[in-house]
Design an enzyme around this catalytic site. Structure first.
Site, PDB file in Angstrom:
ATOM      1  N   HIS A  43      43.155  44.914  36.751  1.00 57.58           N
ATOM      2  CA  HIS A  43      41.715  45.119  36.584  1.00 57.58           C
ATOM      3  C   HIS A  43      41.143  44.078  35.630  1.00 57.58           C
ATOM      4  O   HIS A  43      41.882  43.351  34.959  1.00 57.58           O
ATOM      5  CB  HIS A  43      41.423  46.526  36.050  1.00 57.58           C
ATOM      6  CG  HIS A  43      41.484  47.587  37.103  1.00 57.58           C
ATOM      7  ND1 HIS A  43      42.676  48.110  37.558  1.00 57.58           N
ATOM      8  CD2 HIS A  43      40.506  48.227  37.798  1.00 57.58           C
ATOM      9  CE1 HIS A  43      42.421  49.023  38.489  1.00 57.58           C
ATOM     10  NE2 HIS A  43      41.123  49.119  38.651  1.00 57.58           N
TER      11      HIS A  43
ATOM     12  N   LYS B  86      38.421  46.480  31.009  1.00 59.34           N
ATOM     13  CA  LYS B  86      38.786  47.873  31.312  1.00 59.34           C
ATOM     14  C   LYS B  86      39.649  48.407  30.182  1.00 59.34           C
ATOM     15  O   LYS B  86      40.693  47.833  29.858  1.00 59.34           O
ATOM     16  CB  LYS B  86      39.530  47.966  32.639  1.00 59.34           C
ATOM     17  CG  LYS B  86      39.851  49.405  33.066  1.00 59.34           C
ATOM     18  CD  LYS B  86      40.462  49.437  34.459  1.00 59.34           C
ATOM     19  CE  LYS B  86      40.881  50.844  34.869  1.00 59.34           C
ATOM     20  NZ  LYS B  86      39.718  51.775  34.919  1.00 59.34           N
TER      21      LYS B  86
END
Length: 248
Positions: free
Chosen positions: A132, A136
């Protein structure tokens, strides 16, 4: 008649997307946008609260909404099976509200997770690598956790996977006996690879999110489901028909 929506975590990436979708829809009305400085009481005029905050805040948002008779669409990671079970017990007798928890709003992602659960019965060596964007804050991702839990459930008659040397930190975090490895990198939206090792072969199921627009259809499905949901619903797969048209 439109459904009134409050977005909690409205300044984040996903929150901004949800707010835009609600504004552009004829079905919903955006009545509040909450950030980290906004009191939760600002959601009290809403029929649905959309929680797209962070794992450390999400429980508080859901508890407040449920206590005030507001249904919730949760798009925040970090909802473990234990936390979900506790929530189910809490609202089991409340026939007026529902909580819909969607670890990933991408239709492609939920299909990849479904395929992974199907394949899990045929391979004893399984690992997940999820990637990600660098900002995040949680790992492993909610999608990876749900994928592992569904594969574990599919393997209940087969037992845990073969995952050697899991005492070493570099071997990832185990969920349902399956190691998950998390990457946080610039230039990435989201990607998940589930690797299956068998005798003389390797199967990899990959899904990559190229742009946040891939979440739009799933967000609308979640909002529509939250209007009539009762109890706790987990996963976009519960909101779409994955079997229609399949040969019997």
């Amino acid at each position: 008649m439109t459904t009134k929506v409050a977005v909690v975590g409205a300044t984040g990436r996903l929150g901004q997307l949800v707010s835009r979708i609600v504004r552009e829809s004829d079905e919903f009305e955006l009545v509040a946008e909450l950030d980290s400085r906004t009191p939760l009481s600002d959601m009290l005029d809403a029929d649905i609260a959309v929680d797209v905050t962070v794992p450390g805040v999400s429980q508080k948002v859901v508890d407040f909404a449920v206590s005030n008779g507001i249904s919730v669409l949760v798009g925040t990671s970090g909802w473990s099976s234990e936390r979900i079970t506790s929530l189910q017990s809490r609202i089991a007798d409340n026939l007026e509200i529902g909580v819909v928890i969607i670890p990933n709003f991408s239709v492609g992602s939920v299909l990849a997770t479904t395929f992974a659960a199907l394949a899990a019965r045929f391979f004893d060596s399984i690992e997940i690598v999820e990637t990600h964007h660098a900002s995040k804050v949680d790992s492993p991702s909610g999608t990876a956790v749900r994928t592992a839990e569904l594969m574990g459930a599919a393997r209940v008659k087969h037992g845990p996977v073969v995952a050697p040397h899991t005492d070493q930190r570099a071997r990832g975090q185990q969920v349902a006996s399956i190691p998950i490895h998390s990457l946080r990198m610039q230039g990435v939206v989201a990607r998940q690879d589930v690797h299956f090792g068998g005798t003389g072969e390797l199967l990899t199921l990959s899904h990559e999110t190229l742009a946040p627009t891939s979440y739009e259809a799933g967000i609308l499905l979640g909002l529509r489901a939250a209007r009539t949901a009762r109890g706790v619903t987990v996963g976009l797969d519960k909101l779409i028909d994955l079997t229609s048209g399949l040969p019997r």
